[in-house]
Design a protein around this motif. Sequence first.
Motif, PDB file in Angstrom:
ATOM      1  N   ASN A  33     -21.539   1.294 -29.849  1.00 45.97           N
ATOM      2  CA  ASN A  33     -20.437   2.193 -29.834  1.00 45.97           C
ATOM      3  C   ASN A  33     -19.069   1.445 -28.953  1.00 45.97           C
ATOM      4  O   ASN A  33     -18.092   1.659 -29.478  1.00 45.97           O
ATOM      5  CB  ASN A  33     -20.631   3.569 -29.404  1.00 45.97           C
ATOM      6  CG  ASN A  33     -21.529   4.302 -30.217  1.00 45.97           C
ATOM      7  OD1 ASN A  33     -21.596   4.155 -31.441  1.00 45.97           O
ATOM      8  ND2 ASN A  33     -22.365   5.137 -29.730  1.00 45.97           N
ATOM      9  N   THR A  34     -19.521   0.785 -27.879  1.00 41.90           N
ATOM     10  CA  THR A  34     -18.495   0.248 -27.149  1.00 41.90           C
ATOM     11  C   THR A  34     -19.079  -1.278 -26.631  1.00 41.90           C
ATOM     12  O   THR A  34     -20.198  -1.667 -26.718  1.00 41.90           O
ATOM     13  CB  THR A  34     -18.527   1.105 -25.770  1.00 41.90           C
ATOM     14  OG1 THR A  34     -19.671   1.067 -25.220  1.00 41.90           O
ATOM     15  CG2 THR A  34     -17.798   2.513 -25.994  1.00 41.90           C
ATOM     16  N   ASN A  35     -18.056  -1.865 -26.176  1.00 41.16           N
ATOM     17  CA  ASN A  35     -18.546  -3.233 -25.826  1.00 41.16           C
ATOM     18  C   ASN A  35     -17.629  -3.488 -24.423  1.00 41.16           C
ATOM     19  O   ASN A  35     -16.819  -3.470 -24.086  1.00 41.16           O
ATOM     20  CB  ASN A  35     -17.836  -4.401 -26.738  1.00 41.16           C
ATOM     21  CG  ASN A  35     -18.185  -5.766 -26.117  1.00 41.16           C
ATOM     22  OD1 ASN A  35     -18.751  -6.143 -25.199  1.00 41.16           O
ATOM     23  ND2 ASN A  35     -18.018  -6.751 -27.196  1.00 41.16           N
ATOM     24  N   PRO A  36     -18.725  -3.128 -23.147  1.00 44.27           N
ATOM     25  CA  PRO A  36     -18.101  -3.112 -21.737  1.00 44.27           C
ATOM     26  C   PRO A  36     -17.597  -4.585 -21.634  1.00 44.27           C
ATOM     27  O   PRO A  36     -16.533  -4.465 -20.663  1.00 44.27           O
ATOM     28  CB  PRO A  36     -19.339  -2.812 -20.947  1.00 44.27           C
ATOM     29  CG  PRO A  36     -20.548  -2.366 -21.923  1.00 44.27           C
ATOM     30  CD  PRO A  36     -20.074  -2.672 -23.264  1.00 44.27           C
ATOM     31  N   LYS A  37     -18.156  -5.365 -22.003  1.00 39.96           N
ATOM     32  CA  LYS A  37     -17.692  -7.038 -21.447  1.00 39.96           C
ATOM     33  C   LYS A  37     -16.254  -7.209 -22.436  1.00 39.96           C
ATOM     34  O   LYS A  37     -15.243  -7.590 -21.372  1.00 39.96           O
ATOM     35  CB  LYS A  37     -18.418  -7.945 -22.117  1.00 39.96           C
ATOM     36  CG  LYS A  37     -18.225  -9.370 -21.899  1.00 39.96           C
ATOM     37  CD  LYS A  37     -18.497  -9.840 -20.494  1.00 39.96           C
ATOM     38  CE  LYS A  37     -18.023 -11.348 -20.024  1.00 39.96           C
ATOM     39  NZ  LYS A  37     -17.909 -11.624 -18.865  1.00 39.96           N
ATOM     40  N   GLN A  38     -15.928  -6.637 -23.262  1.00 43.42           N
ATOM     41  CA  GLN A  38     -14.530  -6.909 -23.847  1.00 43.42           C
ATOM     42  C   GLN A  38     -13.594  -5.836 -23.196  1.00 43.42           C
ATOM     43  O   GLN A  38     -12.603  -6.254 -22.966  1.00 43.42           O
ATOM     44  CB  GLN A  38     -14.803  -6.466 -25.538  1.00 43.42           C
ATOM     45  CG  GLN A  38     -13.388  -6.599 -26.208  1.00 43.42           C
ATOM     46  CD  GLN A  38     -13.535  -6.385 -27.576  1.00 43.42           C
ATOM     47  OE1 GLN A  38     -14.485  -5.848 -28.169  1.00 43.42           O
ATOM     48  NE2 GLN A  38     -12.355  -6.329 -28.155  1.00 43.42           N
ATOM     49  N   TRP A  39     -14.229  -4.775 -22.857  1.00 47.67           N
ATOM     50  CA  TRP A  39     -13.318  -3.827 -22.092  1.00 47.67           C
ATOM     51  C   TRP A  39     -12.872  -4.463 -20.925  1.00 47.67           C
ATOM     52  O   TRP A  39     -11.598  -4.238 -20.645  1.00 47.67           O
ATOM     53  CB  TRP A  39     -14.032  -2.541 -22.237  1.00 47.67           C
ATOM     54  CG  TRP A  39     -13.220  -1.285 -21.347  1.00 47.67           C
ATOM     55  CD1 TRP A  39     -12.227  -0.650 -21.682  1.00 47.67           C
ATOM     56  CD2 TRP A  39     -13.643  -1.016 -19.954  1.00 47.67           C
ATOM     57  NE1 TRP A  39     -11.892   0.337 -20.861  1.00 47.67           N
ATOM     58  CE2 TRP A  39     -12.549   0.053 -19.679  1.00 47.67           C
ATOM     59  CE3 TRP A  39     -14.442  -1.400 -18.824  1.00 47.67           C
ATOM     60  CZ2 TRP A  39     -12.425   0.623 -18.546  1.00 47.67           C
ATOM     61  CZ3 TRP A  39     -14.516  -0.956 -17.673  1.00 47.67           C
ATOM     62  CH2 TRP A  39     -13.599   0.296 -17.384  1.00 47.67           C
TER      63      TRP A  39
END
Length: 96
Positions: A53-59
């Motif tokens: 659902n999310t990509n913490p690294k990209q965030w």
Amino acid sequence: MSDASKPKPFILPNRQHVTKEPDPGGRWSAQFPEMIGYSSQGGGKVPADFGWNTNPKQWQEELTPQTLAERFEELRILPPKKDAPALPAPATPAKP
């Protein structure tokens, strides 16, 4: 200087037989029923249609110093300011 003076490490050829430990291959033993071996770890499969659902690294990479400062200001909670104490009234009235 020769290596004869140095003691050699003692290595057991079959440690599991001497210590009664489970073998590193992970075969179950009645002596160690709670043992987790290679065969009892995993076996699961990730579905082909699985998606995060999310990509913490990209965030994290998209954050800039400006956005970090804005987020900090949004989340910062300061205690309420105390009112400045009132100055005492002068003892004599001021002359015009």
